[in-house]
Write a protein that holds these residues in place. Structure first.
Motif, PDB file in Angstrom:
ATOM      1  N   VAL A 172       8.168  -2.169  -5.290  1.00  0.00           N
ATOM      2  CA  VAL A 172       7.988  -3.444  -4.606  1.00  0.00           C
ATOM      3  C   VAL A 172       7.672  -4.525  -5.625  1.00  0.00           C
ATOM      4  N   ILE A 173       8.169  -5.742  -5.363  1.00  0.00           N
ATOM      5  CA  ILE A 173       7.845  -6.898  -6.198  1.00  0.00           C
ATOM      6  C   ILE A 173       7.131  -7.940  -5.358  1.00  0.00           C
ATOM      7  N   ILE A 174       6.043  -8.482  -5.896  1.00  0.00           N
ATOM      8  CA  ILE A 174       5.407  -9.668  -5.321  1.00  0.00           C
ATOM      9  C   ILE A 174       5.935 -10.850  -6.129  1.00  0.00           C
ATOM     10  N   PRO A 175       6.858 -11.642  -5.574  1.00  0.00           N
ATOM     11  CA  PRO A 175       7.593 -12.628  -6.375  1.00  0.00           C
ATOM     12  C   PRO A 175       6.852 -13.951  -6.563  1.00  0.00           C
ATOM     13  N   GLY A 176       5.594 -13.903  -6.966  1.00  0.00           N
ATOM     14  CA  GLY A 176       4.864 -15.128  -7.253  1.00  0.00           C
ATOM     15  C   GLY A 176       4.173 -15.717  -6.048  1.00  0.00           C
ATOM     16  N   ASP A 177       4.729 -15.509  -4.859  1.00  0.00           N
ATOM     17  CA  ASP A 177       4.136 -16.003  -3.622  1.00  0.00           C
ATOM     18  C   ASP A 177       3.488 -14.829  -2.914  1.00  0.00           C
ATOM     19  N   GLU A 178       2.165 -14.838  -2.779  1.00  0.00           N
ATOM     20  CA  GLU A 178       1.463 -13.702  -2.201  1.00  0.00           C
ATOM     21  C   GLU A 178       1.835 -13.450  -0.742  1.00  0.00           C
ATOM     22  N   ASN A 179       2.505 -14.432  -0.105  1.00  0.00           N
ATOM     23  CA  ASN A 179       2.856 -14.273   1.302  1.00  0.00           C
ATOM     24  C   ASN A 179       4.143 -13.492   1.497  1.00  0.00           C
ATOM     25  N   THR A 180       4.842 -13.165   0.421  1.00  0.00           N
ATOM     26  CA  THR A 180       6.108 -12.458   0.552  1.00  0.00           C
ATOM     27  C   THR A 180       6.170 -11.311  -0.445  1.00  0.00           C
ATOM     28  N   VAL A 181       6.940 -10.306  -0.090  1.00  0.00           N
ATOM     29  CA  VAL A 181       7.229  -9.213  -1.008  1.00  0.00           C
ATOM     30  C   VAL A 181       8.704  -8.891  -0.887  1.00  0.00           C
ATOM     31  N   ASP A 241       0.825  -1.216   0.000  1.00  0.00           N
ATOM     32  CA  ASP A 241       0.000   0.000   0.000  1.00  0.00           C
ATOM     33  C   ASP A 241       0.854   1.258   0.000  1.00  0.00           C
ATOM     34  N   ASN A 242       2.010   1.207   0.691  1.00  0.00           N
ATOM     35  CA  ASN A 242       2.877   2.379   0.807  1.00  0.00           C
ATOM     36  C   ASN A 242       3.805   2.543  -0.391  1.00  0.00           C
ATOM     37  N   ALA A 243       3.890   1.519  -1.225  1.00  0.00           N
ATOM     38  CA  ALA A 243       4.772   1.591  -2.391  1.00  0.00           C
ATOM     39  C   ALA A 243       4.185   2.511  -3.448  1.00  0.00           C
ATOM     40  N   LYS A 244       5.065   3.095  -4.243  1.00  0.00           N
ATOM     41  CA  LYS A 244       4.603   3.918  -5.355  1.00  0.00           C
ATOM     42  C   LYS A 244       4.323   3.057  -6.587  1.00  0.00           C
ATOM     43  N   THR A 245       5.123   1.991  -6.762  1.00  0.00           N
ATOM     44  CA  THR A 245       4.929   1.091  -7.897  1.00  0.00           C
ATOM     45  C   THR A 245       5.113  -0.343  -7.428  1.00  0.00           C
ATOM     46  N   VAL A 246       4.263  -1.239  -7.940  1.00  0.00           N
ATOM     47  CA  VAL A 246       4.340  -2.654  -7.567  1.00  0.00           C
ATOM     48  C   VAL A 246       4.291  -3.508  -8.821  1.00  0.00           C
ATOM     49  N   PHE A 247       5.178  -4.506  -8.866  1.00  0.00           N
ATOM     50  CA  PHE A 247       5.159  -5.522  -9.916  1.00  0.00           C
ATOM     51  C   PHE A 247       4.843  -6.867  -9.270  1.00  0.00           C
ATOM     52  N   GLU A 248       4.146  -7.725 -10.010  1.00  0.00           N
ATOM     53  CA  GLU A 248       3.874  -9.074  -9.523  1.00  0.00           C
ATOM     54  C   GLU A 248       4.477 -10.076 -10.498  1.00  0.00           C
ATOM     55  N   LYS A 249       5.320 -10.980  -9.982  1.00  0.00           N
ATOM     56  CA  LYS A 249       6.004 -11.947 -10.824  1.00  0.00           C
ATOM     57  C   LYS A 249       5.126 -13.157 -11.079  1.00  0.00           C
ATOM     58  N   LYS A 250       5.017 -13.537 -12.345  1.00  0.00           N
ATOM     59  CA  LYS A 250       4.351 -14.771 -12.741  1.00  0.00           C
ATOM     60  C   LYS A 250       5.208 -15.424 -13.810  1.00  0.00           C
ATOM     61  N   ASP A 251       5.693 -16.628 -13.489  1.00  0.00           N
ATOM     62  CA  ASP A 251       6.652 -17.320 -14.362  1.00  0.00           C
ATOM     63  C   ASP A 251       7.898 -16.438 -14.492  1.00  0.00           C
ATOM     64  N   ASP A 252       8.278 -16.076 -15.723  1.00  0.00           N
ATOM     65  CA  ASP A 252       9.495 -15.273 -15.885  1.00  0.00           C
ATOM     66  C   ASP A 252       9.182 -13.821 -16.223  1.00  0.00           C
ATOM     67  N   LYS A 253       7.942 -13.404 -16.049  1.00  0.00           N
ATOM     68  CA  LYS A 253       7.537 -12.035 -16.357  1.00  0.00           C
ATOM     69  C   LYS A 253       7.090 -11.319 -15.081  1.00  0.00           C
ATOM     70  N   TYR A 254       7.163 -10.005 -15.128  1.00  0.00           N
ATOM     71  CA  TYR A 254       6.738  -9.160 -14.021  1.00  0.00           C
ATOM     72  C   TYR A 254       5.601  -8.269 -14.524  1.00  0.00           C
TER      73      TYR A 254
END
Length: 217
Positions: A180-189, A135-148
């Motif tokens: 911020v990156i959400i690296p495929g696992d919603e439990n971690t950033v 929520d506090n991040a200005k930009t967020v990417f979410e990783k799925k496979d080899d793409k963000y």
């Protein structure tokens, strides 16, 4: 004072298509979904796939955040669904300036945000902590496979649902704060922001103290 609830679709672009990234007034709930009025009629969107934004229709204070709900005078600097931070209140009618661009925004174009959160009924304590980071991040990417995939951007320079390479994400993190990156696992950033001033292409404010949670790029 009038309170409204909006939902922004932030996940599952394959399911919601062009609606991903857009905001819609909530028409209520049904089981695990929010009811919205989509382009082709009523749509039920899973709660875990949306960000909930609660607003009030009133004059804002400096540093409060506003949600753009209508665009009447913009020259292209902002669009419906953008979120901005108030720099100043210009007149008694509620016209404001914001920190993110130089255009004025009139009172009929925004609501004041009083709460913003991602609803996910499967969240636990750790996910709630991570959600605060998101929520506090200005930009967020979410990783799925080899793409963000673009998850959100307060700058409007990332396509919500658009796919990006790792090299792009790293360069973007070096060029911009609070990525911020959400690296495929919603439990971690993770926060791939450079730890040294020499590695950063953006220049922090003199008063800023680097956060210990930032990682090496």
């Amino acid at each position: 004072m009038e309170t409204k609830k909006y939902v922004r679709i932030i996940r599952n672009v394959s399911k919601y298509g062009d609606m991903t990234g857009q905001i819609f007034p909530s028409l209520g709930t049904w089981e695990d979904s929010y009811k919205i009025d989509g382009p082709d009629g009523v749509v039920y969107v899973r709660k875990r796939d949306v960000e909930v934004i609660v607003t009030e229709n009133r004059r804002p204070k400096v540093d409060e955040r506003v949600l753009i709900t209508e665009v009447l005078l913009s020259s292209g600097d902002y669009k419906i669904g953008d979120i901005y931070t108030v720099r100043s209140v210009v007149d008694i009618y509620g016209t404001i300036t914001v920190k993110e661009h130089s255009n004025c925004v009139i009172s009929r174009e925004y609501d004041v945000i009083v709460n913003s959160e991602v609803k996910n009924e499967e969240t636990d304590g750790m996910e709630n902590v991570n959600q605060t980071v998101i929520d506090n991040a200005k930009t967020v990417f979410e990783k799925k496979d080899d793409k963000y995939f673009g998850y959100k951007s307060r700058f409007g320079d990332i396509v919500i649902g658009g796919a990006y390479s790792y090299s792009f994400v790293v360069h973007y993190a070096k060029t911009n704060q609070d990525v911020v990156i959400i690296p495929g696992d919603e439990n971690t950033v993770t926060t791939p922001v450079c730890t040294t001033l020499e590695e950063r292409l953006w220049k922090p404010d003199e008063a800023e103290i680097p956060s210990p949670r930032y990682l090496h790029c």
